[in-house]
Enzyme design. Structure first.
Site, PDB file in Angstrom:
ATOM      1  N   LYS A  31       9.838   1.488   4.964  1.00  0.00           N
ATOM      2  CA  LYS A  31       9.316   1.194   3.625  1.00  0.00           C
ATOM      3  C   LYS A  31       8.061   2.039   3.457  1.00  0.00           C
ATOM      4  O   LYS A  31       7.078   1.858   4.167  1.00  0.00           O
ATOM      5  CB  LYS A  31       8.980  -0.302   3.487  1.00  0.00           C
ATOM      6  CG  LYS A  31       8.370  -0.678   2.146  1.00  0.00           C
ATOM      7  CD  LYS A  31       8.151  -2.195   2.076  1.00  0.00           C
ATOM      8  CE  LYS A  31       7.337  -2.630   0.878  1.00  0.00           C
ATOM      9  NZ  LYS A  31       7.931  -2.286  -0.408  1.00  0.00           N
ATOM     10  N   THR A  53       5.229   1.004  -2.409  1.00  0.00           N
ATOM     11  CA  THR A  53       5.191  -0.327  -2.973  1.00  0.00           C
ATOM     12  C   THR A  53       5.057  -0.162  -4.474  1.00  0.00           C
ATOM     13  O   THR A  53       4.431   0.793  -4.945  1.00  0.00           O
ATOM     14  CB  THR A  53       4.069  -1.190  -2.377  1.00  0.00           C
ATOM     15  OG1 THR A  53       4.163  -2.525  -2.893  1.00  0.00           O
ATOM     16  CG2 THR A  53       2.687  -0.631  -2.648  1.00  0.00           C
ATOM     17  N   GLU A  76      11.961   2.087  -0.512  1.00  0.00           N
ATOM     18  CA  GLU A  76      11.718   0.653  -0.327  1.00  0.00           C
ATOM     19  C   GLU A  76      12.659   0.050   0.715  1.00  0.00           C
ATOM     20  O   GLU A  76      12.577  -1.131   1.013  1.00  0.00           O
ATOM     21  CB  GLU A  76      11.899  -0.097  -1.651  1.00  0.00           C
ATOM     22  CG  GLU A  76      10.791   0.127  -2.656  1.00  0.00           C
ATOM     23  CD  GLU A  76       9.655  -0.859  -2.504  1.00  0.00           C
ATOM     24  OE1 GLU A  76       9.603  -1.594  -1.494  1.00  0.00           O
ATOM     25  OE2 GLU A  76       8.811  -0.908  -3.406  1.00  0.00           O
TER      26      GLU A  76
END
Length: 103
Positions: A21, A24, A74
């Protein structure tokens, strides 16, 4: 101990630490982060520190303009990403992408 600068849901901790990941997506309340910022990261649930990240880029995005690349960054599918964003930020369309790497 220093306060955390940003928090993530605990379910994302492992993906962040593993480098799976790398972005954000946040609302306007967290649009102040800038490229080069070094941030202490905590878990949303208990504010427990778990890593430090460096912001490598920022950009704006709408819910409708999210792409497969955003989803990949993500570590989700695009439908999963859109569902998570809609759950966290109901009735919002404008967002801010914060790209980062663990340091």
């Amino acid at each position: 101990m220093a306060p955390n600068d940003i928090t993530f849901f605990q379910r994302f901790q492992e993906d962040i630490l593993a480098g799976r990941k790398t972005i954000t997506i946040r609302d306007a309340s967290e649009s102040h982060f800038k490229t080069g910022d070094v941030l202490r990261v905590g878990r949303f649930e208990d504010d427990g520190y778990f890593c430090t990240i460096k912001v490598t880029a920022t950009s704006e995005v709408t819910l409708d303009s999210l792409t497969e690349q955003h989803a990949q960054q993500e570590n989700m599918t695009l439908p999963e990403l859109k569902a998570v964003i809609a759950e966290i930020y109901p009735d919002q369309q404008q967002f801010y992408v914060i790209e980062f790497q663990c340091v």
